[in-house]
Design a protein around this motif. Structure first.
Motif, PDB file in Angstrom:
ATOM      1  N   VAL A 355       0.848  -1.193   0.000  1.00 35.18           N
ATOM      2  CA  VAL A 355       0.000   0.000   0.000  1.00 35.18           C
ATOM      3  C   VAL A 355       0.884   1.244   0.000  1.00 35.18           C
ATOM      4  O   VAL A 355       1.890   1.300   0.704  1.00 35.18           O
ATOM      5  N   ILE A 356       0.540   2.234  -0.813  1.00 38.59           N
ATOM      6  CA  ILE A 356       1.225   3.526  -0.812  1.00 38.59           C
ATOM      7  C   ILE A 356       0.369   4.525  -0.031  1.00 38.59           C
ATOM      8  O   ILE A 356      -0.812   4.710  -0.316  1.00 38.59           O
ATOM      9  N   ILE A 357       0.996   5.156   0.973  1.00 42.36           N
ATOM     10  CA  ILE A 357       0.324   6.143   1.826  1.00 42.36           C
ATOM     11  C   ILE A 357       0.973   7.509   1.625  1.00 42.36           C
ATOM     12  O   ILE A 357       2.203   7.617   1.562  1.00 42.36           O
ATOM     13  N   GLU A 358       0.153   8.550   1.545  1.00 43.11           N
ATOM     14  CA  GLU A 358       0.642   9.927   1.531  1.00 43.11           C
ATOM     15  C   GLU A 358       0.191  10.620   2.813  1.00 43.11           C
ATOM     16  O   GLU A 358      -0.930  10.400   3.282  1.00 43.11           O
ATOM     17  N   LEU A 359       1.068  11.438   3.377  1.00 42.69           N
ATOM     18  CA  LEU A 359       0.691  12.227   4.548  1.00 42.69           C
ATOM     19  C   LEU A 359       0.255  13.623   4.115  1.00 42.69           C
ATOM     20  O   LEU A 359       1.000  14.325   3.422  1.00 42.69           O
ATOM     21  N   LYS A 360      -0.952  14.000   4.482  1.00 46.05           N
ATOM     22  CA  LYS A 360      -1.487  15.327   4.153  1.00 46.05           C
ATOM     23  C   LYS A 360      -2.021  15.971   5.429  1.00 46.05           C
ATOM     24  O   LYS A 360      -2.980  15.473   6.028  1.00 46.05           O
ATOM     25  N   ASP A 361      -1.366  17.065   5.849  1.00 48.70           N
ATOM     26  CA  ASP A 361      -1.778  17.787   7.056  1.00 48.70           C
ATOM     27  C   ASP A 361      -1.932  16.853   8.262  1.00 48.70           C
ATOM     28  O   ASP A 361      -2.871  16.968   9.049  1.00 48.70           O
ATOM     29  N   GLY A 362      -1.000  15.911   8.374  1.00 48.58           N
ATOM     30  CA  GLY A 362      -0.980  15.006   9.514  1.00 48.58           C
ATOM     31  C   GLY A 362      -1.856  13.788   9.388  1.00 48.58           C
ATOM     32  O   GLY A 362      -1.873  12.935  10.274  1.00 48.58           O
ATOM     33  N   LYS A 363      -2.561  13.654   8.281  1.00 49.94           N
ATOM     34  CA  LYS A 363      -3.467  12.512   8.070  1.00 49.94           C
ATOM     35  C   LYS A 363      -2.887  11.576   7.007  1.00 49.94           C
ATOM     36  O   LYS A 363      -2.317  12.015   6.014  1.00 49.94           O
ATOM     37  N   GLN A 364      -3.074  10.279   7.234  1.00 51.81           N
ATOM     38  CA  GLN A 364      -2.663   9.293   6.229  1.00 51.81           C
ATOM     39  C   GLN A 364      -3.734   9.191   5.147  1.00 51.81           C
ATOM     40  O   GLN A 364      -4.907   8.989   5.451  1.00 51.81           O
ATOM     41  N   VAL A 365      -3.301   9.317   3.906  1.00 53.76           N
ATOM     42  CA  VAL A 365      -4.224   9.221   2.775  1.00 53.76           C
ATOM     43  C   VAL A 365      -3.798   8.043   1.903  1.00 53.76           C
ATOM     44  O   VAL A 365      -2.648   7.980   1.441  1.00 53.76           O
TER      45      VAL A 365
END
Length: 373
Positions: A355-365
């Motif tokens: 799984v690829i996760i991106e961090l946006k404003d402290g949230k995992q997307v």
């Protein structure tokens, strides 16, 4: 520290199936171990509620390895020789899993590791032979590293990278090696490889060297405690390039340490995302929230998968005999994990999606699940 916990109600201890569970419950990696242990406890509770296994209720005998290889070996030895467990699951740290596997092999006791990604857990480094009694529910560095390299080039359009390696970690060194090989095979350039050690506090001299190289991306296959500090200091130095890492980033403490803004434009490869829409993932997330009042992370998912994988093999073996359980584990051709269907390959490693996760404003997307490198 070893405690016995009965999950569910057996008629008597002799009627229970004793399963050992060893995790990093204290120490630097306790965030991982605690989550994974919670996932495993949920799995065993579900199994007991469904009637147990082979007419028996599962009794968990829990041990804390403190995140240390020597403690891991001691805990395994006690579970096997004194507590007389039938099989063991656990471990989120590769160096601890390697130490544990040596004990499992010596005593011929089935052992399913949850989230130890170094190849040396299941394959003997000296002989190159697959260990008979050791298996794992997670993918290994060689797959995760290739997926990361491919994502760096195709997803993040990076042609030149810098790598920061934790020289005190088998996990970090192994993953960095695979990433570098895969990235350069595809025509990418590695401009810098810089080392640090766990518990370092000031990374600015290393980051100054990296900034001067003008890389497109920084790859840090490290643990969340260090990564949070590194990324925070990098952003303070106006290093704005994407930062990419591995599954060991996955802890709420990463954002506490790094800060939500500093961690924007960062990504990591992982075992699981709570946003994955497959039915097994959603059912697990719902059950975990109900049990613990919080959202599961990837370590919780891997603890859950490892527990179910072990009991699935015991059911298929229709026996508590160690050799028969080992054979059933080795023959695992299809298993419904939280990230979709998986199997165990000839080296006893899980073949499952990354799984690829991106961090946006402290949230995992959640971005995507990749099944082929």
């Amino acid at each position: 520290m070893i405690t016995s916990v009965v999950a569910g109600c057996g008629n008597s201890e002799s009627n229970d199936l004793k399963i050992g569970m060893v995790y990093e419950l204290t120490g630097n990696t306790a965030s991982y171990g605690t989550s994974a242990a919670n996932g495993a406890r949920l799995a065993f509770k579900e199994l007991n509620a469904g009637g147990g296994v082979l007419g028996k209720q599962i009794q968990i005998v829990t041990a804390d390895n403190k995140g240390e290889p020597s403690e891991s070996a001691n805990a395994m030895t006690k579970l096997i020789t004194q507590d007389k467990v039938t099989a063991i699951t656990g471990f989120t740290v590769s160096s601890c899993g390697i130490a544990a596997s040596a004990v499992a092999e010596d005593h011929k006791i089935p052992f399913v590791a949850a989230a130890t990604v170094n190849p040396k857990v299941t394959v003997d480094e000296r002989s190159g032979k697959v260990k008979d009694y050791t298996f794992r529910a997670c993918f290994i560095d060689s797959f995760q590293g290739r997926v990361a390299a491919n994502f760096a080039q195709t997803g993040l359009k990076a042609a030149k990278v810098a790598i920061m390696i934790d020289n005190s970690s088998d996990y970090s060194k192994g993953l960095a090696q695979v990433f570098k090989a895969a990235f350069t095979e595809r025509g990418g350039l590695v401009l810098a490889e810089e080392a640090y050690l766990q518990k370092d506090q000031d990374f600015k001299s290393v980051l100054t060297k990296i900034k001067a190289k003008k890389a497109d991306l920084l790859y840090i296959p490290g643990y969340y405690e260090d990564v949070g500090k590194i990324v925070k200091q990098a952003r303070e130095m106006d290093i704005t390039i994407p930062v990419l890492g591995g599954d060991a980033w996955d802890s709420p403490k990463l954002v506490e340490l790094g800060g939500p803004q500093a961690l924007n434009n960062t990504f990591f490869t992982n075992f699981y995302s709570v946003e994955d829409t497959n039915p097994a993932a959603q059912a697990f997330a719902q059950a975990y929230r109900k049990e613990y009042g919080q959202t599961p992370d990837s370590m919780a998912a891997m603890g859950y998968d490892a527990a179910h994988l072990l009991i699935d093999a015991i059911k298929r073996a229709n026996s508590t005999d160690a050799a028969k359980i080992r054979e059933a584990l080795a023959a695992t051709g299809s298993f419904n994990s939280v990230s979709g269907d998986m199997r165990l390959n000839e080296t006893h490693d899980a073949v499952r999606g990354v799984v690829i996760i991106e961090l946006k404003d402290g949230k995992q997307v959640y971005k995507e699940t990749i099944h082929h490198q």
